[in-house]
Each structure stands twice: as structure tokens, then as C-alpha cells.
Design a protein around this motif. Structure first.
Motif, PDB file in Angstrom:
ATOM      1  N   GLY A   1       0.784  -1.227   0.000  1.00  0.00           N
ATOM      2  CA  GLY A   1       0.000   0.000   0.000  1.00  0.00           C
ATOM      3  C   GLY A   1       0.814   1.275   0.000  1.00  0.00           C
TER       4      GLY A   1
ATOM      5  N   LEU B   1      -7.962  -0.396  -1.029  1.00  0.00           N
ATOM      6  CA  LEU B   1      -6.774  -1.161  -0.677  1.00  0.00           C
ATOM      7  C   LEU B   1      -6.033  -1.656  -1.914  1.00  0.00           C
ATOM      8  CD1 LEU B   1      -8.090  -3.419   2.244  1.00  0.00           C
ATOM      9  CD2 LEU B   1      -6.997  -1.175   2.399  1.00  0.00           C
ATOM     10  N   SER B   2      -4.711  -1.758  -1.776  1.00  0.00           N
ATOM     11  CA  SER B   2      -3.911  -2.373  -2.832  1.00  0.00           C
ATOM     12  C   SER B   2      -4.137  -3.883  -2.824  1.00  0.00           C
ATOM     13  CB  SER B   2      -2.427  -2.083  -2.605  1.00  0.00           C
ATOM     14  OG  SER B   2      -1.956  -2.773  -1.450  1.00  0.00           O
TER      15      SER B   2
ATOM     16  N   GLU C   1      -2.591  -5.417   0.239  1.00  0.00           N
ATOM     17  CA  GLU C   1      -3.348  -5.113   1.457  1.00  0.00           C
ATOM     18  C   GLU C   1      -4.607  -5.977   1.554  1.00  0.00           C
ATOM     19  OE1 GLU C   1      -2.494  -0.496   2.565  1.00  0.00           O
ATOM     20  OE2 GLU C   1      -3.547  -0.858   0.679  1.00  0.00           O
TER      21      GLU C   1
END
Length: 598
Positions: free
Chosen positions: A40, A408-409, A412
Motif C-alpha cells: 500500500g 486497498l492495494s 493489502e
């Protein structure tokens, strides 16, 4: 000579979120650079910016003129109708490139070069994309998680390929052995700043610790000054006139500095309330086979028996397609065996982290995904951890916990999915490729959690470093139903396998010499000898020595973690521990060597 890449004062943000600000670094010709950062914080975004696939707010990215650049991103896209070979290149008139393409694709277990891309799995498409960038023979190669979807054999091949190559490399990977063997420079993106370490991953760990220790000393000095200034301000409020203002302003600067927190997590999860009975599961002569798309029979298990012990931490390794995930799904009851059965204990509560199981409501907040399972996790002994504290342990900072999941990535999201599995407080964890897309810091926390976990663990992973730290023995899926039960971690298995191969080759040469030039015979099973009396005594002595060394290692580790040692004791114990570990490795390898004898 100008560097291949020069990044100057680069800033990138998404709305109010600043990923990095005014960062600068360079990559010289021939350097092999590993980029390390938390999930992230913008690792993949930074690679996309450098590759020209993503914009940035300010700064400059300068390449040396006329260099050829290739980029492997995490989710490559292809024309679904084109063939594998065309996806790599349309190589008409260039037979040398076609030959190289076939060689690399074969190493990556892509055998049907005319197969349409739409028929390949996501992992196979990632491997085709990797082959594509290698075939290009670039001057500068950028790789985002290149070891994802590669089995151990492919990872070792790619590691050797990149190590021998003269190309310049910038990559993101969670595979720490890969970083250590390939890279000669590590760039860490931390708290929106860049730190450069001119060495491999082992060197990075050493120098990063020095940086943290220096920072800790600086914060301790700031804390001491903070206390002094705080006393002054409380004692002399009437003195805060014009002449004292400079000192009051300095106090607030010190306060901010003293309140900075070091990343190290002091909390160690010890879920002592987890109960699991003595009966775990028994794999009773299980068989399983498939018929593949070409009509060939593929054997996964063949009358396989195994009795899983209490508190066991098992690793499952093997090439792609040998049946590791199928074995897990049969254990969990998701796939039925053709013959035999799994007899599972009544107290077993599985927690399953799978490659496909991540599903969230995108509009939920991170904290909502956890509290929907439980408000707290019981650690035993009257200790509890709230959902928010648990997320914080896995490095979701308080402000991140109130982000929407859609923000979120990918890494993540994987981390949040892991938290949802653990929050259910299982006593038997089954983790299928848990390390993919997780950052190194999260892997360190997960390793710590699993080392303390008082239940059972099965891990399917191609991450050698992770396996070495977590598991105490392996099931090696060798293909066609053959499974090797090995009493050790992955590195010990590789060393044993190498030693065994060398011994067999030496024995074969001896047999060949005695064969008077006739046809070579397979005396593999005839060359095994029995232990001599001296070797039996040595084997017994080794068992006792290994047990004693393990107890000493445990004593030292407990003492080092106790926080009660003096500086002198801390220094001495820290010196003793690696010596004990080296002795254990040496005697463990000799024990394994002797155990192969009758």
C-alpha cells in the motif's frame, strides 16, 4: 557515465493520500536492484511510473539514451485469441529468437506453444509474460513479483538466469532468498522516504538494523530532552516571556520527535487458549487421479498413508501440477478421493487461506470485515485483543482501518483476507501460497505468529525463506503419486538431495568401472550399504547432541526475548546463538546422511 535510470524528486499521490514525496535514487548499468516497501505504500505504482504506464505529480524520470526497457507487471493482459508463441513475439524470419522463446517457455513449463492464451490459467499467463520480457533481451528489466506462480524448480532457474545475466534489473519481490542471491543493491521505501543499501538482502538487514538502532538512540535522547523540557515548562509557566519563546518552540519539536514509533512489534501472539486433541487427522491409504485435457491419466496420490501429529508444522512443496492443492482440498472435504479416506479428529477447527478464497464487500471498511467475524480474539490467560488491535498487529494503522476496502492495494487485500482467517481462532491452519503479494514486513509478522501458534499448521508455498522459518518437516510431491516425507526444512532438503545425488553419481561411476565396458546397469538399489558399528554409535550420539543443542538454542532464544539480560549477557548470548545454530545444521545434515543407510 550517466546512470541507466535517474529518479529526481518524484512525488505521487492519489487524492489526499501521498504515496511518496520528493524521492530520488538512481540505478547504474549492471546493477540488480530490489525495491522493498510495505503493502500500500506504492511499490507497484512506482514501477508503473518508471515504465511509463502511470503518471506522477512532480519530479523527473531520466533514462540514458537508447536503452531497451522491458517491464513485467503483476497482471499482464493478452489477446485471448493469439497463441502462446505469438504472445511472446511474432518471430517470423528470426529462427534464433524462436528457439530462445521455446527454451525459456520450456523452463517455465509452457509446452504447447500453439495453445490460445484464453485457455491458460492466470499463473500460466504470468509465466508467458515473464518469458516475453526475457526474450526481448532488454538492457533494463523491471519485474513486479516475478516469482509469483512459479514453482521451486522455476524459481531456482530464474534466480540463476538473472544472476548470470549482465542486464540491469529493478524488481519488487517478497522472495527473500531470491533478493539475497540476485540483488546487489536494495532500495527501501519507508515513510515516504528512500534508503539505499549497497549490498544484497543479508547486507540490507544488517545495515537497516543499524539505522533503526541509531534512530532508537536518537529518539531516546529526544525523550530525555523532552522530559527535561517538560519539567521546565511545568515548573516555570510564568517565565514564558519573549526571551523563553525559542525554548518553548524547541520543546514542541522534541515532543513530535519523541512520539515517533519504531516499527518493531513487541507484541507476540500466544493464543494459549487454543485447544486441539491428540487425534488430528489420518490419511488412510488415499488415492486420487485425473484425466487431463489430452486424455492422459495423471496420478496425484497412490495409496498414500500419513498420520498427522499434534502441533505439527508441515510444509508441502513440489512442482506445479503435482497435486499439492488437490491434497489440501481433499483434507478439507472439498474434493473426494477415489479411494481411502481422511479421518479427522473431533476437536479440529480448520482455518483455510486459499489462493481463490478472497471475497469482500468493496464498500465495507477494513475494520468492518474483521468485526463481522468477532469483536476480539481471546489470547488465553485472561488476555484479549480487540479487532482493531489485531489489525494493528498486522500493520493496518488506525487510520487505514477506517478506509474502504475498494481503496486497498492487492497486497493489502491479501493481508486483510489473512486476518479474517486468523480472527476465527482456528486450531489447525491450512495456508495455500500465503506469501504471494504480501510485503516482507507482513511476512515477518506472519512468521512470528506461526512460530508461536500452539495448534497445527500446513503450508503450501514456493517461498523457501518462509518455509525455512516456519515448518519442521516436509511432504515433497515428486509427481505421479510419489511423495517424500522429509524430516527437516526446505534448505535442509535441498542439501540432502544434493548430497544424495552426488553419492549416487559416485556409486554409479564405481559400478560402471567394474562393468568391463559392457552395457551400464542400474545398481542404484544394490549400492546402499548398512551402517558400520562405528556409524551406529555416531548416529546415536548425534541424536543426543542434536537434542542437547536444540535445548540450548531454546534457552538462549528465551533469554534474549526476556528483557532481563544485562548488556554483557545480551552481547554474549547473541554471539552464542548463531554458533549453536551452525552446529545444529552441521550435525543435522550428518544425521540425515546416516539415516539414509540401512
Amino acid at each position: 557515465m550517466a546512470p541507466y535510470l535517474d529518479v529526481q524528486n518524484l512525488t505521487k499521490s492519489f487524492g489526499a493520500q501521498v504515496l511518496f514525496q520528493d524521492i530520488s535514487f538512481s540505478v547504474g548499468e549492471g546493477q540488480k536492484v530490489g525495491l522493498i516497501a510495505k503493502n500500500g505504500t506504492g511499490k507497484s505504482t512506482l514501477l508503473e511510473i518508471i515504465a511509463g504506464d502511470e503518471g506522477y505529480d512532480s519530479g523527473a524520470i531520466i533514462f540514458r539514451n537508447d536503452i531497451r526497457l522491458s517491464y513485467l507487471n503483476q497482471t499482464p493482459k493478452f489477446d485471448p485469441e493469439e497463441s502462446v508463441i505469438d504472445a511472446c513475439f511474432n518471430h517470423q524470419g528470426d529462427p534464433e529468437r524462436v528457439l530462445k522463446a521455446k527454451q525459456i517457455l520450456t523452463q517455465l513449463h509452457i509446452d504447447d506453444l500453439n495453445q490460445p492464451m484464453k485457455e491458460l490459467s492466470g499463473g500460466q499467463q504470468k509465466r508467458v509474460a515473464l518469458a516475453n520480457v526475457l526474450i526481448m533481451e532488454p538492457d533494463f528489466l523491471i519485474l513486479d513479483e516475478p516469482t509469483n506462480h512459479l514453482d521451486l524448480e522455476m524459481i531456482v532457474w530464474l534466480e540463476g538466469y538473472l544472476s548470470r545475466s549482465t542486464l540491469t534489473l529493478l524488481m519488487v519481490t517478497h522472495d527473500r532468498y531470491f533478493l539475497d542471491h540476485v540483488c546487489n543493491l536494495i532500495i527501501e521505501l519507508d515513510d515516504r522516504q528512500v534508503y539505499t543499501y549497497r549490498g544484497n538482502y543479508g547486507y540490507y538487514l544488517e545495515k537497516r538494523q543499524e539505522r533503526i538502532d541509531n534512530r532508537r538512540a536518537e529518539i531516546q535522547r529526544a525523550n530525555n530532552l523532552y522530559r527535561t523540557e517538560l519539567e521546565w515548562m511545568r515548573r516555570m509557566p510564568q517565565a514564558r516571556g519573549h526571551k523563553a519563546r525559542y525554548r518553548e518552540e524547541a520543546f514542541y519539536e522534541l515532543q513530535n520527535k519523541a512520539h515517533q514509533r519504531i516499527e518493531e512489534r513487541q507484541l507476540r501472539l500466544k493464543a494459549s487458549n487454543v485447544y486441539i486433541g491428540s487425534k488430528i487427522f489420518e490419511c488412510q491409504y488415499v488415492s486420487k487421479k485425473f484425466i487431463d485435457s489430452e486424455g492422459n491419466e495423471k496420478i496425484i496420490l497412490d495409496n498414500f498413508y500419513y498420520n498427522f501429529a499434534r502441533f505439527e508444522k508441515m510444509g508441502i512443496v513440489g512442482n506445479n501440477g503435482t497435486g499439492k492443492s488437490t491434497f489440501i482440498k481433499m483434507l478439507l472435504g472439498e474434493v473426494a478421493p477415489d479411494g481411502g479416506r481422511f479421518d479427522i479428529g473431533d476437536t479440529v477447527r480448520f482455518g483455510y487461506f486459499s489462493q481463490e478464497g478472497m471475497k469482500f464487500n468493496e464498500d465495507d471498511k477494513v475494520i468492518d470485515a474483521i468485526t463481522a467475524i468477532a469483536d476480539y480474539i481471546d489470547l488465553g490467560g485472561g488476555r484479549k485483543m480487540t479487532a482493531s488491535q489485531f489489525l494493528n498487529y498486522f500493520m493496518f494503522e488506525p487510520e487505514q482501518q477506517h478506509n474502504f476496502i475498494y481503496k486497498l492495494s492487492g497486497g493489502e487485500r491479501r493481508k486483510l483476507y489473512l486476518c479474517t482467517v486468523l480472527m476465527r481462532n482456528p486450531n489447525f491452519l491450512v495456508l495455500d501460497e500465503p506469501t504471494n503479494d504480501l510485503d516482507i514486513q507482513t511476512l515477518q509478522v506472519l512468521e512470528e505468529y506461526l512460530q508461536d501458534f500452539p495448534g497445527c499448521v500446513i503450508v503450501v508455498s514456493h517461498d523457501r525463506y518462509f518455509m525455512d522459518k516456519v515448518v519442521d518437516h516436509l511432504l515433497v510431491f515428486e509427481g505421479e503419486g510419489a511423495i517424500k516425507d522429509f524430516p527437516g526444512n526446505y534448505t535442509q532438503y535441498r542439501e540432502w538431495k544434493t548430497l544424495k545425488s552426488e553419492t549416487e553419481n559416485a556409486d554409479d561411476k564405481k559400478v560402471s568401472k567394474k562393468d568391463d565396458g559392457g552395457a551400464k546397469k542400474d545398481y542404484h538399489h544394490d549400492t546402499r550399504r548398512r551402517m558400520s558399528y562405528k556409524e551406529k554409535r555416531e548416529f546415536e550420539q548425534l541424536s543426543a547432541e542434536i537434542e542437547s543443542l536444540e535445548e540450548e538454542q531454546k534457552r538462549l532464544e528465551q533469554a534474549l526475548c526476556s528483557g532481563t539480560l544485562s548488556v554483557t549477557e545480551l552481547t554474549e548470548y547473541s554471539k552464542q546463538l548463531p554458533i549453536i545454530k551452525d552446529k545444529l545444521d552441521e550435525k543435522g545434515m550428518r544425521w540425515l546422511e546416516l539415516s539414509e543407510l540401512d
